[in-house]
Design an enzyme around this catalytic site. Structure first.
Site, PDB file in Angstrom:
ATOM      1  N   GLU A 138      17.114   0.674  54.818  1.00 43.86           N
ATOM      2  CA  GLU A 138      18.100   1.518  54.494  1.00 43.86           C
ATOM      3  C   GLU A 138      17.945   2.794  54.596  1.00 43.86           C
ATOM      4  O   GLU A 138      16.922   3.461  54.060  1.00 43.86           O
ATOM      5  CB  GLU A 138      18.825   1.305  53.045  1.00 43.86           C
ATOM      6  CG  GLU A 138      19.976   2.048  52.540  1.00 43.86           C
ATOM      7  CD  GLU A 138      20.051   2.019  51.256  1.00 43.86           C
ATOM      8  OE1 GLU A 138      21.354   2.360  50.729  1.00 43.86           O
ATOM      9  OE2 GLU A 138      19.180   1.446  50.415  1.00 43.86           O
ATOM     10  N   GLU A 235      27.229   0.503  44.294  1.00 45.03           N
ATOM     11  CA  GLU A 235      26.101   1.361  43.991  1.00 45.03           C
ATOM     12  C   GLU A 235      26.624   2.959  43.928  1.00 45.03           C
ATOM     13  O   GLU A 235      26.012   3.531  44.531  1.00 45.03           O
ATOM     14  CB  GLU A 235      25.108   1.070  45.258  1.00 45.03           C
ATOM     15  CG  GLU A 235      23.654   1.454  44.552  1.00 45.03           C
ATOM     16  CD  GLU A 235      22.523   1.615  45.631  1.00 45.03           C
ATOM     17  OE1 GLU A 235      21.514   1.372  45.409  1.00 45.03           O
ATOM     18  OE2 GLU A 235      23.004   2.026  46.813  1.00 45.03           O
TER      19      GLU A 235
END
Length: 252
Positions: A138, A235
């Protein structure tokens, strides 16, 4: 659309098993987390069985937090620690039937860091393959994580190509992409063949997705139109009790 609650931020004041139950009660279709290792895996597994939810992903440990570590796998000279963190994450994921592991790169730069990251990712992919686990990387934006080795989707795509493993995918976080690259939908369309999981939060404050620079109603509709059928990871950082921030979930 289906949605996953990231329990690293949502209900993070609760013990992890209780947070799983809270996510189910709120209407989420799945959960994910950051670092569950202080909670016995059997307790998490019991909460997942009770709720019928699946834990979609977890992260490798950051390392020595007091020294500022934020991942280990691109740091030359720390390969033994990095691979121990990978092994730990795979064992925990196996115990709770989690299909994805985010392998954290850490703060590093240069060719040696790239070589280290590639070698550790190959190790992670090869080790995880027997359990059918996907390894995710990520990019983190430089405002929140200055100096993090992996900072944009182009770099991530190049690394995925160099590693050359079928079970290595991109964690596409709309928040980080929005902060660093902009044009979230354009980048997502381009990256979609590489994507293993999608996360979201408002830009630029990382709050609930009902405000900010990114119109998530449009984003969610486009993701559905692209044929994405997996839960999207919420998130974001609630500024009040998580339950008070979930108006977007009912409308989505």
């Amino acid at each position: 659309m289906e949605f996953s609650a990231n329990l690293g931020f949502l209900w993070n004041e609760l013990p992890l098993p209780d947070a799983i139950v809270a996510a189910k009660d709120a209407g989420f279709d799945a959960v994910e987390c950051h670092w569950p290792y202080d909670v016995p895996a059997d307790e998490v597994r019991a909460a997942l069985k009770q709720t019928g939810l699946r834990m979609l992903g977890l992260n490798t440990r950051r390392g020595n937090i007091s020294n500022g570590d934020n991942g280990l796998c691109a740091i030359p000279g720390r390969e033994t620690e990095a691979r121990a963190a990978i092994d730990e994450a795979i064992a925990y994921a196996r115990a709770i039937d989690t299909p994805n592991i985010h392998v954290m790169a850490g703060f590093a730069e240069g060719k040696e860091a790239l070589s280290t990251f590639v070698k550790n990712l190959r190790y992670a992919c090869d080790t995880a393959a027997a359990d059918g686990i996907t390894i995710l990387i990520e990019p983190l934006n430089p405002y929140d994580a200055p100096g993090y080795f992996l900072s944009d989707t182009q770099q991530a795509g190049e690394i995925i190509a160099e590693v050359g493993k079928a079970n290595l995918k991109l964690m596409f976080d709309c928040y980080h992409v929005g902060r660093t690259e902009g044009d979230v939908l354009g980048r997502l369309r381009k990256c979609l063949p590489l994507v293993g999981h999608i996360q979201f939060a408002s830009v630029p404050d990382r709050g609930a997705p009902d405000h900010g620079e990114v119109d998530y109603k449009t984003v969610f509709a486009e993701i559905a139109a692209l044929g994405w059928s997996h839960p999207l990871g919420a998130e974001y950082k609630p500024v009040e009790k998580t339950e008070a921030t979930l108006g977007w979930l009912a409308s989505a």
